[in-house]
Design an enzyme around this catalytic site. Structure first.
Site, short mmCIF file in Angstrom:
data_model
loop_
_atom_site.label_atom_id
_atom_site.label_comp_id
_atom_site.label_asym_id
_atom_site.label_seq_id
_atom_site.Cartn_x
_atom_site.Cartn_y
_atom_site.Cartn_z
N CYS A 19 -12.86 -12.23 -22.22
CA CYS A 19 -11.60 -12.67 -22.37
C CYS A 19 -10.77 -13.33 -21.82
O CYS A 19 -9.89 -13.65 -21.68
CB CYS A 19 -10.60 -11.97 -23.46
SG CYS A 19 -12.03 -11.86 -25.46
N ASP B 291 12.23 4.89 5.65
CA ASP B 291 13.87 4.86 4.95
C ASP B 291 13.67 3.54 3.40
O ASP B 291 14.46 3.92 3.01
CB ASP B 291 15.06 5.71 5.26
CG ASP B 291 15.01 4.12 6.05
OD1 ASP B 291 15.05 3.21 6.15
OD2 ASP B 291 16.77 4.67 7.28
N CYS C 87 -13.08 -8.05 -24.71
CA CYS C 87 -13.89 -7.61 -23.76
C CYS C 87 -13.42 -8.85 -22.33
O CYS C 87 -12.36 -9.31 -22.21
CB CYS C 87 -14.88 -7.45 -23.66
SG CYS C 87 -15.12 -9.59 -23.53
N ASP D 209 13.27 0.75 8.01
CA ASP D 209 12.09 0.36 8.76
C ASP D 209 11.85 -0.69 7.38
O ASP D 209 9.77 -0.71 7.79
CB ASP D 209 11.38 2.13 8.01
CG ASP D 209 12.12 2.84 9.26
OD1 ASP D 209 12.47 2.62 10.30
OD2 ASP D 209 12.50 4.01 8.56
N ASP E 78 9.05 7.77 10.21
CA ASP E 78 9.87 7.45 11.08
C ASP E 78 10.73 8.35 11.20
O ASP E 78 10.74 9.79 10.67
CB ASP E 78 10.43 6.66 10.72
CG ASP E 78 12.74 6.21 11.55
OD1 ASP E 78 12.41 5.71 12.04
OD2 ASP E 78 12.55 6.68 10.27
#
Length: 747
Positions: free
Chosen positions: A21, A628, A18, A632, A430
């Site tokens: 845990c 790219d 669960c 950038d 861009d």
């Protein structure tokens, strides 16, 4: 003092049942001095641990997990796969055995209610018969008791603890009653026995765990598909002969031979031969790409017709496919911010439920409902509670969502990125290389005093040593016209303005108005033509020789095929679309008009792009930056979500939170829409998980009994609990049906 080296390990864990845990293991790991960060994913049963090897070893981290009562799967992906398969087969065996052993108990119960025939020996020895039938079922489900009580004694109760206490109470009480009956006491009868409840609860909970294990396995199908693309062996040239070697033995520099119809084993560059290669698994393009000497080939793509040899450049974990697999695995192992709420609740859930069960049982006992009634309430509350559903709500949806993205060629690097993408309201593109192809061509040459060839020659000489795409297009145009280009005596690049060169004593300038103004060169007579070119979306560069403007060279960068379609779709989603460019405003606006962009940020130097993104964020915008991934990078990092256009071969080095493997801007739309879809699924999962527990626990506690006489049976509660997790996982798996709203390459 040097920066400390931090290592990251992905550790498959056995025995988590669960969300509590996962939280418990995380807490234990964070107590270790060397652990910088730990994230435990319940859905894929894996811990991702960042640690300082100077303070903690991997073995120590393993021991921390083991000390908490959980197992470690070692031996790589094959061992992990075997462990998952073994878990499913173990549960299947236990379910079959439990139901076979429970069936006689079910018949006895039904027969007593419906008047069916029961063998006289069982009627005479009812209590003993039920004991003998129920006990083997509990032995089959003994791991619930072993792990549940172990957690309880550690004062960190989990889901198994609830099952162990609930089922154990029913069985223990029934055993005491059996002893009294066998001793001849008339205080109890067979009607006081709860053996069938204990046996049925174990059977149904095992069935739920079995279905949950199958469903959880299906959430990682995307990884399995990607792993299935990997080639097992490669044909290499060594010591003058061809030999087939396992893929892991291929080394950088090996000459690899690829024959028609074979998959390319690793990434590299062709050294002899030629062929056409199906790269659809990377690019989404179904048309094979022609490959000749010098071209790059990507591992796991399919060679179609010819044979060729290539030099291995990237092997093992460095190949494009391995990088993609790692990105998807990392994303699936990461935790979305929305998961924090579930983790906090899970931490207190089990102790709270135990408290509610005790209080409810005591309350009913003291209002006069008797011991059996109170015991039923106690067991039902414990059994109906399910923290698993909450623990699975987010990670299963993240696993399926990121996997679905990978199938579309959209690599979402983390669960946080998946969550944030749906919050985006502004998308910044861009221009060069993103909205446009980044392969400009000379479209116009204007001059009044010289010939067009002379103007082009001066411009090409000035750009001969430049590496800028605009300069390259001018040089290529001059070569096409067979103009002889002499080497300039000197060359100087002037950032953001242009270039300067010398040829045979003449000073040549090629650049924008700012450069001409800086050098006191009049360009007034060229203004009308400059404006005309710029209005058409062309980049117009002035050419000056010896401080006199002599002409204009206009260059245009063509739009990518689907730029306009992507922008239109984003507008339909209600997003503001912005273009950022180093070009002047007029040129930028001309491009923007072609694709329908709302706002243009023009004349922005590369280093200022991040500041422009920040300005948008300061207005309250949630910004996605699309670029790219190299030029950038600062803007991609600054944005709320950075979306990098992937090259297919250098995916792992991209700066974006999301990487588009295909060069198709429509995938920006798909990424945002997939995020919205995944978050809706997570919210649905949370809703059902919370509603299940918020409604189920009070009903189990007998809240409706005074008004309706309705009392939930422990068996029904156990069945509901068993299938609550399955319902959440199944809802996440429905995401596999997701279809993008916009058609892109490869879908």
């Amino acid at each position: 003092m040097g920066k400390e080296k931090i290592e990251t390990a992905g550790i498959p864990i056995q025995g988590m049942h669960c969300a509590a845990c996962a939280v418990r293991i995380e807490k234990a790991l964070h107590k270790s001095q060397g652990v910088v960060k730990a994230n435990v994913n319940f859905a894929n049963e894996k811990a991702t641990v960042e640690f300082n090897p100077a303070n903690s070893s991997l073995e120590e981290i393993y021991n921390i997990i083991k000390d908490e009562g959980y197992g470690i799967v070692q031996g790589g992906k094959d061992s992990e796969k075997e462990a998952r398969q073994k878990e499913v087969s173990d549960y299947k065996r236990k379910v079959i055995l439990a139901f076979l052993l429970s069936s006689p108990l079910m018949y006895i119960m039904m027969a007593s209610m419906l008047g069916w025939p029961i063998p006289q020996i069982i009627i005479d020895n009812n209590a003993l018969a039920q004991f003998l039938l129920a006990t083997p079922v509990l032995i089959v489900g003994r791991h619930f008791f072993i792990q549940g009580f172990k957690s309880l004694f550690r004062l960190v109760p989990d889901m198994n603890s609830l099952v162990a206490i609930g089922v154990g109470s029913a069985y223990t009480y029934s055993f005491v009653v059996t002893v009294f009956i066998l001793s001849g006491s008339t205080l109890f009868s067979a009607m006081d026995l709860y053996y069938e409840v204990a046996a049925f609860l174990i059977s149904f909970i095992l069935l739920g765990r079995y279905f949950e294990a199958i469903a959880k396995g299906r959430t990682s199908e995307a990884i399995k598909k990607l792993l299935g693309l990997q080639v097992k062996t490669a044909l290499v040239e060594r010591e003058g002969r061809e030999m087939e070697v396992p893929i892991e033995n291929v080394k950088v520099g090996d000459i690899v031979i690829v024959k028609p119809g074979q998959k390319i084993p690793v990434d590299g560059k062709i050294v002899s031969g030629h062929s056409s290669v199906d790269e659809s698994m990377i690019t989404g393009e179904s048309i094979p790409v022609e490959k000749i000497v010098g071209d790059t080939v990507i591992g796991a793509t399919l060679n179609k017709t010819g044979s060729f040899k290539f030099k291995a450049e990237k092997v093992g974990k460095d190949t494009a496919l391995s990088q993609i697999i790692k990105l998807v695995e990392d994303a699936q192992a990461s935790k979305a911010p929305i998961q924090d709420l579930a983790d906090k609740i899970s931490n207190y859930f089990v102790p709270t439920v135990m408290g509610i069960a005790i209080i409810a049982a005591l309350a009913w006992f003291f209002v006069g409902q008797g011991f059996l009634f109170s015991l039923a309430i106690f067991i039902t509350v414990l059994i109906i509670a399910c923290p698993c559903a909450m623990g699975l709500a987010t990670p299963t949806a993240v696993m399926v969502g990121t996997g679905k993205g990978a199938e579309q060629g959209i690599l979402i690097k983390s669960a946080a990125s998946l969550q944030k993408a749906q919050e985006i309201n502004t998308v910044v593109f861009d221009k060069t290389g993103t909205l446009t192809k980044g392969e400009p061509e000379v479209t116009d040459i204007f001059t009044e005093s010289l010939s067009k060839k002379e103007v082009l020659m001066y411009a090409a000489v000035a750009e001969k040593r430049s590496e800028h795409p605009l300069g390259e297009s001018i040089v290529n145009k001059a070569k096409q016209q067979k103009i002889v280009l002499k080497d300039p005596a000197k060359f100087n690049s002037i950032t953001g303005k242009g270039v300067e060169a010398s040829l045979e004593g003449k000073n040549i300038l090629l650049g924008n108005r700012a450069l001409m103004k800086e050098r006191n060169i009049s360009v007034e007579k060229f203004e009308p033509k400059l404006a005309e070119f710029e209005s058409d979306g062309k980049t117009a560069m002035l050419v000056a020789v010896n401080k006199t403007a002599v002409g204009i060279v206009a260059v245009a960068d063509t739009l990518k095929e689907y730029s306009k379609e992507a922008v239109t779709a984003l507008h339909q989603m209600g997003k503001q679309v912005v273009m950022i460019t180093g070009d002047n405003k007029r040129t930028g606006e001309a491009i923007a008009r072609q694709v329908g962009i709302d706002k243009v940020l023009a004349e922005v130097l590369p280093e200022d792009k991040a500041n422009e993104v920040k300005k948008l964020q300061n207005t309250g915008a949630k910004v996605a930056m699309v670029g790219d991934g190299i030029n950038d990078a600062p803007a991609l990092v600054q944005a709320d979500v950075g979306i990098a256009i992937g090259s297919g071969t250098d995916i792992a080095i991209e700066s974006g939170d999301i990487v588009l493997v295909k060069d198709d801007l429509r995938d920006v739309v798909v990424a945002i829409d997939l995020s919205r879809y995944a978050m809706n699924k997570i919210k649905q999962n949370f809703f059902w998980a919370f509603v299940y527990n918020v409604v189920g626990i009070p009903v189990a506690a007998g809240l409706l009994y005074p008004f309706t006489g309705l009392l939930l049976s422990p068996v029904i509660a156990g069945t509901a609990m068993a299938f609550s997790s399955v319902s959440v996982v199944s809802n996440s798996l429905l995401m596999k049906r997701y279809k993008p709203k916009i058609k892109t390459r490869g879908n």
